[in-house]
Scaffold this motif. Sequence first.
Motif, PDB file in Angstrom:
ATOM      1  N   ASP A  61      -4.444 -10.421  -8.371  1.00 17.37           N
ATOM      2  CA  ASP A  61      -5.271  -9.650  -7.455  1.00 17.37           C
ATOM      3  C   ASP A  61      -4.449  -9.262  -6.241  1.00 17.37           C
ATOM      4  N   VAL A  62      -4.573  -8.002  -5.821  1.00 21.59           N
ATOM      5  CA  VAL A  62      -4.007  -7.576  -4.540  1.00 21.59           C
ATOM      6  C   VAL A  62      -5.174  -7.027  -3.720  1.00 21.59           C
ATOM      7  N   ASP A  63      -5.364  -7.563  -2.529  1.00 17.42           N
ATOM      8  CA  ASP A  63      -6.488  -7.182  -1.675  1.00 17.42           C
ATOM      9  C   ASP A  63      -5.934  -6.582  -0.378  1.00 17.42           C
ATOM     10  N   PRO A  64      -5.742  -5.243  -0.361  1.00 18.46           N
ATOM     11  CA  PRO A  64      -5.098  -4.638   0.813  1.00 18.46           C
ATOM     12  C   PRO A  64      -5.945  -4.777   2.084  1.00 18.46           C
ATOM     13  N   VAL A  65      -7.265  -4.671   1.942  1.00 18.80           N
ATOM     14  CA  VAL A  65      -8.122  -4.789   3.134  1.00 18.80           C
ATOM     15  C   VAL A  65      -8.098  -6.215   3.670  1.00 18.80           C
ATOM     16  N   GLY A  66      -8.125  -7.181   2.762  1.00 21.40           N
ATOM     17  CA  GLY A  66      -8.083  -8.578   3.176  1.00 21.40           C
ATOM     18  C   GLY A  66      -6.672  -9.098   3.378  1.00 21.40           C
ATOM     19  N   TYR A  67      -5.654  -8.249   3.158  1.00 20.32           N
ATOM     20  CA  TYR A  67      -4.260  -8.625   3.356  1.00 20.32           C
ATOM     21  C   TYR A  67      -3.917  -9.918   2.612  1.00 20.32           C
ATOM     22  N   ALA A  68      -4.171  -9.921   1.306  1.00 23.51           N
ATOM     23  CA  ALA A  68      -3.903 -11.119   0.508  1.00 23.51           C
ATOM     24  C   ALA A  68      -3.596 -10.727  -0.932  1.00 23.51           C
ATOM     25  N   MET A  69      -2.907 -11.603  -1.641  1.00 20.70           N
ATOM     26  CA  MET A  69      -2.474 -11.353  -3.008  1.00 20.70           C
ATOM     27  C   MET A  69      -2.467 -12.692  -3.748  1.00 20.70           C
ATOM     28  N   THR A  70      -3.047 -12.720  -4.944  1.00 19.24           N
ATOM     29  CA  THR A  70      -3.116 -13.957  -5.732  1.00 19.24           C
ATOM     30  C   THR A  70      -2.146 -13.859  -6.908  1.00 19.24           C
ATOM     31  N   VAL A  71      -1.243 -14.818  -7.003  1.00 15.62           N
ATOM     32  CA  VAL A  71      -0.139 -14.703  -7.969  1.00 15.62           C
ATOM     33  C   VAL A  71       0.133 -16.032  -8.670  1.00 15.62           C
TER      34      VAL A  71
ATOM     35  N   ALA B 194       3.489  -5.674  -3.289  1.00 15.46           N
ATOM     36  CA  ALA B 194       2.849  -5.515  -1.981  1.00 15.46           C
ATOM     37  C   ALA B 194       3.125  -4.115  -1.433  1.00 15.46           C
ATOM     38  N   SER B 195       4.362  -3.694  -1.556  1.00 18.61           N
ATOM     39  CA  SER B 195       4.780  -2.396  -1.031  1.00 18.61           C
ATOM     40  C   SER B 195       3.999  -1.253  -1.680  1.00 18.61           C
ATOM     41  N   GLN B 196       3.718  -1.377  -2.974  1.00 18.31           N
ATOM     42  CA  GLN B 196       2.938  -0.338  -3.670  1.00 18.31           C
ATOM     43  C   GLN B 196       1.528  -0.211  -3.096  1.00 18.31           C
ATOM     44  N   HIS B 197       1.058  -1.252  -2.422  1.00 12.88           N
ATOM     45  CA  HIS B 197      -0.267  -1.204  -1.791  1.00 12.88           C
ATOM     46  C   HIS B 197      -0.150  -0.985  -0.282  1.00 12.88           C
ATOM     47  N   ASP B 198       0.988  -0.480   0.156  1.00 13.71           N
ATOM     48  CA  ASP B 198       1.242  -0.248   1.581  1.00 13.71           C
ATOM     49  C   ASP B 198       1.113  -1.541   2.397  1.00 13.71           C
ATOM     50  N   ARG B 199       1.518  -2.636   1.794  1.00 14.54           N
ATOM     51  CA  ARG B 199       1.482  -3.926   2.481  1.00 14.54           C
ATOM     52  C   ARG B 199       2.864  -4.557   2.410  1.00 14.54           C
ATOM     53  N   PHE B 200       3.053  -5.624   3.156  1.00 17.76           N
ATOM     54  CA  PHE B 200       4.367  -6.234   3.298  1.00 17.76           C
ATOM     55  C   PHE B 200       4.278  -7.736   3.051  1.00 17.76           C
ATOM     56  N   LEU B 201       5.102  -8.216   2.114  1.00 20.36           N
ATOM     57  CA  LEU B 201       5.252  -9.662   1.915  1.00 20.36           C
ATOM     58  C   LEU B 201       6.567 -10.045   2.581  1.00 20.36           C
ATOM     59  N   PRO B 202       6.533 -10.747   3.708  1.00 17.23           N
ATOM     60  CA  PRO B 202       7.744 -10.874   4.525  1.00 17.23           C
ATOM     61  C   PRO B 202       8.819 -11.829   3.989  1.00 17.23           C
ATOM     62  N   LEU B 203       8.493 -12.703   3.072  1.00 21.09           N
ATOM     63  CA  LEU B 203       9.507 -13.652   2.598  1.00 21.09           C
ATOM     64  C   LEU B 203      10.687 -12.870   2.015  1.00 21.09           C
TER      65      LEU B 203
ATOM     66  N   VAL C 103      -2.366 -18.008  -3.234  1.00 28.04           N
ATOM     67  CA  VAL C 103      -2.859 -16.814  -2.534  1.00 28.04           C
ATOM     68  C   VAL C 103      -1.937 -16.605  -1.352  1.00 28.04           C
ATOM     69  N   LEU C 104      -1.234 -15.469  -1.352  1.00 28.13           N
ATOM     70  CA  LEU C 104      -0.263 -15.171  -0.301  1.00 28.13           C
ATOM     71  C   LEU C 104      -0.870 -14.216   0.721  1.00 28.13           C
ATOM     72  N   LYS C 105      -0.516 -14.425   1.982  1.00 30.50           N
ATOM     73  CA  LYS C 105      -0.908 -13.473   3.033  1.00 30.50           C
ATOM     74  C   LYS C 105      -0.014 -12.243   2.969  1.00 30.50           C
ATOM     75  N   LEU C 106      -0.572 -11.107   3.269  1.00 33.39           N
ATOM     76  CA  LEU C 106       0.222  -9.886   3.392  1.00 33.39           C
ATOM     77  C   LEU C 106       0.111  -9.340   4.819  1.00 33.39           C
ATOM     78  N   TRP C 107       1.042  -8.468   5.170  1.00 36.05           N
ATOM     79  CA  TRP C 107       1.051  -7.834   6.495  1.00 36.05           C
ATOM     80  C   TRP C 107       1.120  -6.320   6.324  1.00 36.05           C
ATOM     81  N   PRO C 108       0.855  -5.580   7.396  1.00 34.17           N
ATOM     82  CA  PRO C 108       1.024  -4.119   7.300  1.00 34.17           C
ATOM     83  C   PRO C 108       2.487  -3.802   6.992  1.00 34.17           C
ATOM     84  N   ALA C 109       2.710  -2.787   6.206  1.00 35.94           N
ATOM     85  CA  ALA C 109       4.086  -2.394   5.891  1.00 35.94           C
ATOM     86  C   ALA C 109       4.754  -1.835   7.142  1.00 35.94           C
ATOM     87  N   PRO C 110       6.004  -2.252   7.420  1.00 34.90           N
ATOM     88  CA  PRO C 110       6.722  -1.697   8.579  1.00 34.90           C
ATOM     89  C   PRO C 110       6.991  -0.198   8.360  1.00 34.90           C
TER      90      PRO C 110
END
Lengths: 491, 491
Positions: B116-126, B139-148, B227-234
Motif C-alpha cells: 500500500d502507498v498512501d500519499p495523503v497519509g504519507y505512509a507506505m506498507t512494505v 515513493a517517488s512515483q507517488h510524488d513522495r520521498f522516502l529519505p533513507l 509501515v514507513l513514513k513518507l515525506w513530500p518530494a524535494p
Amino acid sequence: MPAAFPSSVPTIPTAPLTARIRDALRAIVGEKGLIEDEHGMQPYVTDWRGLLVGGAGAVVRPGSTEEVSKVVRLCHQHGVAIVPQGGNTGLMGGATPWPAHTGILLSLGRMNRVFDVDPVGYAMTVEAGCVLQTLQETASQHDRFLPLSLGAQGSCMIGGNLSTNAGGVQVLRYGNARNLVLGLEVVLPNGDVWDGLRALKKDNTGYDLKHLFMGAEGTLGIITKAVLKLWPAPKDICTAWLAVRDPSAALEILSEAHAASEDNVGSCELMSRSAIDMILRHIPGVQDPLRADTPWYLLLEWSSARARRDGTEGMSEKMEQFLADQLEAGRVLDAAIGQSVGQSRNMWRIREGAAAASRAEGPGLSYDVSVAISKIPDFIDKGLKAVLDILPSIRPYPLGHIGDGNLHFSFMGPVGMDQQTLNQYTAAITRAVNDLVTSMGGSISAEHGIGIDKLDELSHYRSKTELDIMRTIKRALDPQNIMNPGKVLRV
Amino acid sequence: MPAAFPSSVPTIPTAPLTARIRDALRAIVGEKGLIEDEHGMQPYVTDWRGLLVGGAGAVVRPGSTEEVSKVVRLCHQHGVAIVPQGGNTGLMGGATPWPAHTGILLSLGRMNRVFDVDPVGYAMTVEAGCVLQTLQETASQHDRFLPLSLGAQGSCMIGGNLSTNAGGVQVLRYGNARNLVLGLEVVLPNGDVWDGLRALKKDNTGYDLKHLFMGAEGTLGIITKAVLKLWPAPKDICTAWLAVRDPSAALEILSEAHAASEDNVGSCELMSRSAIDMILRHIPGVQDPLRADTPWYLLLEWSSARARRDGTEGMSEKMEQFLADQLEAGRVLDAAIGQSVGQSRNMWRIREGAAAASRAEGPGLSYDVSVAISKIPDFIDKGLKAVLDILPSIRPYPLGHIGDGNLHFSFMGPVGMDQQTLNQYTAAITRAVNDLVTSMGGSISAEHGIGIDKLDELSHYRSKTELDIMRTIKRALDPQNIMNPGKVLRV
C-alpha cells in the motif's frame, strides 16, 4: 469517562512500610524529603482530576539520582512498591497509587536542575523534576526551541512527559516526546542506575533502551535525567483560521501545506463548529475569528526559524498565496490570517480552551483516539453515527490534532442530562468507539497513555501476543512487580 | 578493520538439521525456498566484504510471513538456531553466521511486495525483503520521498535497514531508520507473529515494542513487514561545496544554516582535503569543485518541497545570501554552488566515492564513531594525535556526517606498508580511538551496529548495568538463544 478505579483490582505487592524502613528512608532523603502525614500526602495521592484517590505509606522526595537509587534499592530489598510521580498532571491515573498501595509514592519534584544547555549542539541536559514551561523558557533564553507543548506545561514535569511519551500541539512537526530525547538516565527496579545520558544523534550499540523506558509510565524504572534535543527558535510565525469544506478537505489542505510552506507546517488542528461555540460560551474574552456558518474549521500555523527580511517572502505571504489556491480549489470556504500576535493568540485560546470549556459545560465524554491520517474522515462519519445511535441527543464536539491522525472525539451530554444518567450510557459508547477504532487499525489511547483508566481496555483490545511480549519484559526487568504496579498491565 | 571472527567464540546453540527437520522445512517453503548445497549457500554465508565465511545447515527463503512463522516455530521446537538476512550488505557481520552454526540462514529476499502507498497519509506498507532503492522509486512515483539513503541502497533490503537502524546521508533532517517507521510486523523467536503494523503517528498504549526490534540486529525476532513514513518530494535543491576555516567553523555554519534555510538543511558532510585527494585519485570522472589549498570542506545541501516560482526566493538565492554572510564572518574561505544537476551530482560523487576509493588505495582503517555534535572538533584534534602517536606515518582522511556528530574516522596505511604490517598496529589504534570516544561520552558504533565485529568492544565499553538490561531482555524474549545467536551480545 471512567470516574473511579476499575472494579477488578490487579495484584499489587503489599509489603508495608515498617518503622525500620521509614528510618532508613529518612536517613537517605532527610526530614524535608519525607512526608508521612495524611494531609501532606493528599495532593500526591489524589489525581489532578480529583477522580482517583489512592493510598501510600509515605511520600518520598529525593534530591538527587543517588538518593533515588538508594530509596529504590531499599524498597527492592524489602519488596516495597513504588509509584513514581512528576507534576501529577496525567489524565489516566498513571501516577496515582491504587487504594491498596502501602508502599511509597516517589516524587521527582525536588530534582529540577538544568545541567547544561548546548546551543551549538542543540541539546540540553536536565533533571526529571524540571517543569516543562521552565525548560521551554530556558531554551528560549539561548535562542533555541524546545517544541514539547501541552495544556499542563506550567506544572507537568519533563520526567513524567517522557514516561508517558506526551504529545501536544507540536507533534506534527517535531514528533512525540520520545522524539525529543537523545539520552536518558534511569533508576532500575533494583536500584541500579542506567547511565544512558548520551548526547548522541547516532548510536547503534545494542538495544535502544531509552525507547523502552519512554512511554512505560514508570513501570520499568524511574527516569531521573534526560538529554533533550533543541531546535532553532521560530522567528516568523503565521497563524490562520480556515472554514473548510469537510474533514477530507482538511486532509488535502494539510497534504499540500507541507510543500507550500517549505516543510514549515507547525500545527494543524481541526475544530468543529460545536466545539468552537461551546468554547465561546465559556471562555471569556475569546473572539470568533470567522463568522462562518459551516461545521468544520482548521487552525493552521506555519513557522520558520528565519526572521523576515524586507523584500523577501515571509510565512504570511506564503500562507496568503496558499489560501488563495485552496479557496480556488473549493477546499477552503473562508479564511482569516492572524495580523497581530493578539489575533494569533486568540485563535490558540480557542483551541486550548476546549478542556476548560467542557468542564464548565457540564457532563460529557471524550476519547483520545488515533487512526491513520487518511482514515480520519471515515472515522468521524462512522464514529458519530455509532454514538448517536446509542444516545441520539448527545452533542458531539470533535476536535483534534488532525495532522497526527489524533482526534479528541468528544461529546457533551444531552441538554439537562445529569452525570449519573449519562454514566448509564458510558460503557456502551466507549465500547462502540473503541471497537470502531480497533477495526480501523487505530489506537484507543493516542497520547494520554493507559495508567489505571485504560488498563482493562488495553488488555481487551491488544492481541495476546502483544500483551505477552509486554508482560515478559515487565517480569524480566521487575520480577517483584514493585515499580508502579497495576499500571499499564496486569502482570 | 578486524579481518576475521573474534578468537573467543560465544556460546551458540548447535542443534543440527536432521533429515526430518529438512523435510519439514521443505514442506513449508517448497523446493524453491530451500538451498542445501554448499555452492548455492555460499553467497549467503559469506559477508559482502569477503572477510567472514560462516556455516549453515541450509538457506531457507520463505515467501510470506506465514511461512516465516512456520519455519521459526519448527526451529523453536527443535532448538535450531536461525540467522536472519536481508540484502547481506551489513558492515559488521551481523547477518553472517558463525562458522560453528549448523542451523538455518533465513533469507527475506523473496518477500518483496509493496502492499500500500498512501500519499495523503504519507505512509507506505512494505515487506522486509524490498530493496531500498525500489522503495525510494515507488515513493517517488507517488510524488513522495522516502529519505533513507545509503551506499548499498541498490541491494540492501528494508528489513535489514530497520534491524540495524541504518543511518546514511539524510539523518540530519529525517532521523535514523527507526524514525521513518510507523509500525512493524515481527516474527518472534517462538514463531508467534506480532502484528504491530499500525500506520499511527501517535499510539500510547503500553511499551513501544517497535523500537526494541529496530536496531536489535535480528537477535529478538525477524522483522517481516513495516509501515514507513513518507515525506513530500524535494522540488528545489541547492548543493554547495565550501572550503571552511576548520571543523569548529563547520559546526557554526551548520548551526546558523538551520535558520537561514528555514529549517531546510538536508545534508551537511565534512570532508578532509586528504579524503578528497584520495577520491580524485581513484574515482574516474570526478572534478574538484574548488581548487582551494585548505584542509577542510563541507558539502552543504538545502532542499525544499516547494518548487521554485518566478519572482520568489528559491533555495539557491537563500544559499547565496548565507554563504556571503559566512564568507564575511570568516568561517567560509571559498565556496561553489552547484549550478546544474551535473555539478551537484559531482559533489555527491566525491562524498560517496570514499568507500570505493579507500579500497582502491590499499590497506587502511576506519572507525564509525559519534560524539555530541559540539565535541567533534575536540575529538578530531585528540583522535588524530592519539593515532599518529602510535603510527606517525599513517595517513588520516577523516570525513563524515558532522550534523549527526558522526565521523568516519579513517586512515590509509603508510605509503608502502602492507596489510599484515598494518595489522600489527590495529589493536592499539582501535583501543586508542574507542577509549577516546568513550571518555567523551560517544558511541563506538554510530550507524554500522555491532554484529560480530564489535561484539567484544561493546562488552568492553558498555557498563555492566547496560549489558545486564540487554541480556535480561534477550533471555526473556529468546530463552533458547536461537535468534541470531552470538551477535550484539554474548548471552
